[in-house]
Write a protein that holds these residues in place. Structure first.
Motif, PDB file in Angstrom:
ATOM      1  N   VAL A   1      26.445   5.552 -11.208  1.00  0.00           N
ATOM      2  CA  VAL A   1      26.219   5.572 -12.823  1.00  0.00           C
ATOM      3  C   VAL A   1      25.262   6.895 -13.037  1.00  0.00           C
ATOM      4  O   VAL A   1      24.477   6.938 -12.458  1.00  0.00           O
ATOM      5  CB  VAL A   1      25.554   4.044 -13.130  1.00  0.00           C
ATOM      6  CG1 VAL A   1      25.044   4.080 -14.714  1.00  0.00           C
ATOM      7  CG2 VAL A   1      26.457   3.278 -12.825  1.00  0.00           C
ATOM      8  N   VAL A   2      25.625   7.471 -14.247  1.00  0.00           N
ATOM      9  CA  VAL A   2      25.001   8.714 -14.290  1.00  0.00           C
ATOM     10  C   VAL A   2      24.329   8.455 -15.849  1.00  0.00           C
ATOM     11  O   VAL A   2      25.154   8.055 -16.735  1.00  0.00           O
ATOM     12  CB  VAL A   2      25.646   9.911 -14.685  1.00  0.00           C
ATOM     13  CG1 VAL A   2      24.857  11.113 -14.910  1.00  0.00           C
ATOM     14  CG2 VAL A   2      26.228   9.966 -13.118  1.00  0.00           C
ATOM     15  N   SER A   3      23.030   8.605 -16.167  1.00  0.00           N
ATOM     16  CA  SER A   3      22.455   8.663 -17.434  1.00  0.00           C
ATOM     17  C   SER A   3      21.915   9.863 -17.630  1.00  0.00           C
ATOM     18  O   SER A   3      21.046  10.406 -16.991  1.00  0.00           O
ATOM     19  CB  SER A   3      21.443   7.448 -17.499  1.00  0.00           C
ATOM     20  OG  SER A   3      20.723   7.253 -18.764  1.00  0.00           O
TER      21      SER A   3
ATOM     22  N   ALA B   1      21.975   8.111 -11.059  1.00  0.00           N
ATOM     23  CA  ALA B   1      21.569   9.530 -11.306  1.00  0.00           C
ATOM     24  C   ALA B   1      21.157   9.817 -12.489  1.00  0.00           C
ATOM     25  O   ALA B   1      21.847   9.312 -13.521  1.00  0.00           O
ATOM     26  CB  ALA B   1      22.516  10.602 -10.788  1.00  0.00           C
ATOM     27  N   VAL B   2      20.080  10.422 -12.967  1.00  0.00           N
ATOM     28  CA  VAL B   2      19.595  10.981 -14.242  1.00  0.00           C
ATOM     29  C   VAL B   2      19.888  12.435 -14.393  1.00  0.00           C
ATOM     30  O   VAL B   2      19.508  13.246 -13.326  1.00  0.00           O
ATOM     31  CB  VAL B   2      18.194  10.708 -14.351  1.00  0.00           C
ATOM     32  CG1 VAL B   2      17.673  11.113 -15.875  1.00  0.00           C
ATOM     33  CG2 VAL B   2      17.665   9.277 -14.379  1.00  0.00           C
ATOM     34  N   VAL B   3      20.423  12.828 -15.340  1.00  0.00           N
ATOM     35  CA  VAL B   3      20.812  14.076 -15.716  1.00  0.00           C
ATOM     36  C   VAL B   3      20.405  14.398 -17.066  1.00  0.00           C
ATOM     37  O   VAL B   3      21.164  13.792 -18.174  1.00  0.00           O
ATOM     38  CB  VAL B   3      22.332  14.526 -15.541  1.00  0.00           C
ATOM     39  CG1 VAL B   3      22.441  16.188 -15.912  1.00  0.00           C
ATOM     40  CG2 VAL B   3      22.988  14.308 -14.179  1.00  0.00           C
ATOM     41  N   ASP B   4      19.266  14.694 -17.507  1.00  0.00           N
ATOM     42  CA  ASP B   4      18.543  14.697 -18.718  1.00  0.00           C
ATOM     43  C   ASP B   4      18.906  16.028 -19.241  1.00  0.00           C
ATOM     44  O   ASP B   4      18.803  17.071 -19.049  1.00  0.00           O
ATOM     45  CB  ASP B   4      17.106  14.658 -18.254  1.00  0.00           C
ATOM     46  CG  ASP B   4      16.180  14.937 -19.706  1.00  0.00           C
ATOM     47  OD1 ASP B   4      16.906  14.978 -20.858  1.00  0.00           O
ATOM     48  OD2 ASP B   4      14.785  14.811 -19.649  1.00  0.00           O
TER      49      ASP B   4
ATOM     50  N   VAL C   1      26.529  17.244 -14.454  1.00  0.00           N
ATOM     51  CA  VAL C   1      27.254  16.001 -14.390  1.00  0.00           C
ATOM     52  C   VAL C   1      28.147  15.985 -13.515  1.00  0.00           C
ATOM     53  O   VAL C   1      28.711  14.926 -12.758  1.00  0.00           O
ATOM     54  CB  VAL C   1      27.425  15.506 -15.947  1.00  0.00           C
ATOM     55  CG1 VAL C   1      28.273  14.072 -15.900  1.00  0.00           C
ATOM     56  CG2 VAL C   1      26.056  15.218 -16.839  1.00  0.00           C
ATOM     57  N   ILE C   2      29.102  16.813 -13.712  1.00  0.00           N
ATOM     58  CA  ILE C   2      30.357  17.113 -12.966  1.00  0.00           C
ATOM     59  C   ILE C   2      29.864  17.260 -11.441  1.00  0.00           C
ATOM     60  O   ILE C   2      30.744  16.596 -10.471  1.00  0.00           O
ATOM     61  CB  ILE C   2      30.906  18.312 -13.404  1.00  0.00           C
ATOM     62  CG1 ILE C   2      31.624  18.105 -14.674  1.00  0.00           C
ATOM     63  CG2 ILE C   2      32.259  18.646 -12.004  1.00  0.00           C
ATOM     64  CD1 ILE C   2      32.093  19.445 -15.437  1.00  0.00           C
TER      65      ILE C   2
END
Ligand code: GRF
Length: 209
Positions: A36-38, A57-60, A74-75
Motif C-alpha cells: 500500500v503506497v500513500s 510505503a510513503v511517497v510524499d 511510486v513505480i
C-alpha cells in the motif's frame, strides 16, 4: 493458489483498501495486496494496512521536484513488490499519461457516483444538489482523463429526501466496499475484456454464477 499481486494507492482513510484486504484474506480470493503506497504520511489507511500485515510505503509528492520524479518513485516501489494490478483507493493525485500508459488496463479506480454522472470532487453534494434520485459508485479502468475509463462494475444507491452529503456518502461507501473486491476478483480471474469503451465480463470458468 498463485495470487495476483495488487498495489493499492491511497491518500487518506483507506476504507476501500481495507475492504480489498479483507477480501484477499480468504484463500479463495485470487488476489493479494503486496503493498500500500500513500502520498501522505498521515494517511490513516497506512496503519490499517499495517494491521493486516501488508507492506506500506510513503511517497510524499511534495518531496519531489516534479510529477515525473514522484511517479518514478511510486513505480519503483510498485515494481519492487512485483505488482500486477494497481488499485486507486481514495488516491488524490492525477496520474500522468506516461504512468497510465505504462500500466495500460492494469489500473482500477473506485468513484462514488454512477459515472459518467458527477466526475471529480464533492460528488455526493453535487448529486444531491442536482436532484438525481439515484447515485451510487463505479469501478473503472483508469485512463488519462479523470474518471473517464471503461466501466467494470457499478452499484446504484437511491437518494432519500433527507440525505446529507455524509449520509449519502456512507450508504454509497457500503456499496463501494462490495463492488471493488468483486471487480478485483474478476480482473484476477482474467474475466475482463475491454472493447472500446465497454468491458465485457466472461462467464466464470466453473459455469454460470
Ligand atoms: C471513496 O469514496 C472513493 O470512492 C473515492 O475516495 C473515497 C476514499 O475513501 N475515490 P477511502 O479512503 O477508501 O475510505
Amino acid at each position: 493458489m498463485n495470487k495476483l499481486k495488487v498495489g493499492v494507492l491511497i491518500s487518506g482513510r483507506g476504507s476501500n483498501m481495507e475492504a480489498l484486504a479483507e477480501a484477499c484474506r480468504s484463500d479463495d480470493h485470487p488476489a493479494e495486496i503486496s503493498v500500500v503506497v500513500s502520498n501522505r504520511a498521515d494517511a490513516a489507511g497506512l496503519e490499517r494496512a499495517a494491521s493486516f500485515g501488508i507492506a506500506t510505503a510513503v511517497v510524499d509528492h511534495t518531496a519531489f521536484a516534479d510529477k515525473a520524479a514522484f511517479e518514478a518513485e511510486v513505480i519503483r516501489v510498485l515494481e519492487g513488490h512485483g505488482v500486477e494490478l494497481i488499485c486507486l483507493a481514495g488516491f488524490m493525485r492525477v496520474l500522468s499519461e506516461d504512468f497510465v500508459a505504462r500500466f495500460s488496463h492494469k489500473i482500477l479506480n473506485i468513484h462514488p457516483s454512477l459515472l459518467p454522472a458527477f466526475p471529480g470532487l464533492h460528488v455526493q453534494r453535487n448529486a444531491i444538489e442536482y436532484g438525481v434520485r439515484l447515485s451510487g459508485c463505479t469501478v473503472h479502468f483508469v485512463v488519462p482523463e479523470v474518471d473517464a475509463g471503461p466501466i467494470v462494475l457499478q452499484a446504484a444507491v437511491p437518494i432519500e429526501p433527507d440525505d446529507t452529503e455524509d449520509t449519502l456518502a456512507a450508504r454509497i461507501l457500503e456499496q463501494e466496499h462490495r463492488i471493488y473486491p468483486a471487480a478485483v476478483e474478476l480482473f484476477a480471474h482474467g474475466r475482463l475484456r475491454i472493447e472500446g469503451r465497454r468491458v465485457l465480463i466472461a462467464p466464470a470458468a466453473d459455469g454460470p454464477e
